[in-house]
Design an enzyme around this catalytic site. Structure first.
Site, PDB file in Angstrom:
ATOM      1  CG  HIS A 264      -2.427  -4.166  -2.797  1.00  0.00           C
ATOM      2  ND1 HIS A 264      -3.422  -4.719  -2.330  1.00  0.00           N
ATOM      3  CD2 HIS A 264      -2.591  -2.823  -2.030  1.00  0.00           C
ATOM      4  CE1 HIS A 264      -3.793  -5.034  -1.807  1.00  0.00           C
ATOM      5  NE2 HIS A 264      -3.572  -3.830  -1.029  1.00  0.00           N
ATOM      6  CG  ASP A 315       1.540   2.502   1.497  1.00  0.00           C
ATOM      7  OD1 ASP A 315       0.703   3.517   2.524  1.00  0.00           O
ATOM      8  OD2 ASP A 315       1.563   1.538   1.677  1.00  0.00           O
TER       9      ASP A 315
END
Ligand code: ACO
Length: 379
Positions: A264, A315
């Protein structure tokens, strides 16, 4: 000459502060997410998606009466103009649902009673309609493709329950409904994510809400953003069993590939949302023949941490949760979009309240002072 080329670009705008927001804060160092000042750990599992929407849009948690009113308005707005149902019906059967959704949302601008109006009140009305319509488009597309019929929203069900009912064509059980409700809460907003930035850039020119949501959808679909959840399930399917994880992951890393659902830009530690989604993936009954997917996920998680020191993002487990809910993988990113529309709408309204054209600059690396050659003399 040097003045024209001045300025070093910041690759991927990492660390650039491009907007002021009071909507959400991603504390990447401590793995925390806040909506309007509330830690996500205070909210997850304790509020409905409608409460999260109200919080983001209105700035405070709603009373029971206020949330009931919003719930009822959203349910009433879960319908589309006939032309948009037709557009969905006539989309090529293999078209990516995110592309159909993006196209349908753009088309809705043709029919919206507030099109062209960007006042706060008009934006709120459009925001409510869009949130309800994004859910309706996704659910209707799946029903049209699988059964040829669409289901109408039921005033007795909330947003999450209605989406699952209209999408799956059956009433969800309480575990499914509550897990999905919290999944929606967890995806609703996330600081200046790429798609949110795209939405804000779009309305900074005073283009309207529908244009912004269309831009957000276009952006979200990329595999480096919301499109990753679909890629995750494809990876799990390709790996096939826990005993094959090591060879697969090592092979991917050795060839310089990213592992989908990991890493991320902001979180340098665990993404707090993934903790809830991992737990939901473990709680939901597995579908027949798909029992191995969770074990494969756990093995990937520990191996990727061992090899790269990186954590799963939202996700990764969202894929196994959605899979267990019976949502086909080609709709995973659409489900993300259903929830994130709430955040995009909030950001659009915030941008309009204190707008200035977002127009950065670039470092020019082309040439200068070239001699022009007329068309007939080139080549
Ligand atoms: N797999 C393997 N290595 C990774 C991954 C990954 N998924 N993510 C980051 N890394 C490594 C990079 O190789 C790099 O290592 P290095 O310094 O040794 O070269 C380092 O971590 C930094 O990676 P960047 O790509 O520079 O990080 P950036 O902030 O630009 O990208 C992104 C963030 C796009 C999310 C990236 O982690 C990625 O591609 N992940 C996979 C796709 C994905 O899951 N996207 C969903 C993100 S969450 C969301 O949008 C909802």
């Amino acid at each position: 000459m040097d003045g024209k080329k001045r300025g070093q670009p910041i690759r991927g705008l990492e660390g650039v502060v491009a907007a002021e927001t009071s909507l959400s804060f991603v504390d990447g160092d401590n793995g925390k997410l806040y909506y309007r000042g509330y830690d996500i750990d205070e909210l997850a599992g304790r509020i409905s998606f409608e409460e999260a929407v109200y919080l983001l849009w209105m700035g405070a948690l709603p009373t029971a009466e206020q949330v009931e009113e919003l719930r009822s308005e959203l349910t009433a707005d879960m319908r589309l103009p006939q032309q948009v149902y037709e557009l969905i019906r006539h989309a090529p059967p293999n078209a990516d649902p995110m592309v159909v959704l993006r196209t349908a949302i753009s088309a809705l601008d043709l029919f919206d009673p507030d099109t062209g109006r960007n006042t706060e009140a008009a934006n709120l009305r459009k925001g409510k309609r869009l949130l309800a319509q994004v859910a309706t488009i996704v659910a209707s597309l799946h029903q049209i493709r699988s059964h040829g019929v669409v289901r109408s929203a039921d005033q007795g069900l909330g947003f999450a329950g209605n989406f699952l009912y209209m999408f799956l064509g059956r009433l969800p059980d309480e575990l499914e409904r509550s897990v999905f409700d919290t999944l929606l809460v967890l995806h609703a907003d996330h600081g200046l994510a790429a798609s949110t930035f795209a939405a804000r850039v779009t309305v900074s020119t005073l283009a309207g809400m529908h244009s912004a949501i269309t831009a957000g959808l276009a952006n979200l679909n990329g595999p480096l953003h919301g499109g990753a959840n679909r890629k995750v399930i494809e990876m799990l399917e390709e790996i096939g069993g826990p005993e094959r994880v090591e060879a697969y992951i090592d092979g991917m890393l050795a060839s310089g590939h990213k592992i989908m659902g990991f890493g991320h830009r902001v979180y340098k530690t665990e993404d707090p949302r993934s903790r809830y989604l991992r737990r939901f993936a473990e709680e939901l009954p597995r579908r027949e023949g798909r029992e191995h997917l969770l074990e494969v996920s756990h093995r990937i998680e520990s191996l990727v941490f061992e090899r790269k020191g990186i954590y799963p993002n939202v996700d990764f487990y969202s894929a196994t949760v959605q899979e267990a809910l019976g949502i086909p993988k080609e709709y995973f990113t659409c489900v993300f979009a259903v929830s994130r529309t709430a955040g995009w709408v909030a950001h659009v309204m915030e941008q309009f309240r204190d707008n200035r054209l977002i127009r950065p600059t670039s470092k020019y690396v082309g040439g200068f002072d070239k001699s022009f050659v007329p068309l007939g003399q080139r080549g």
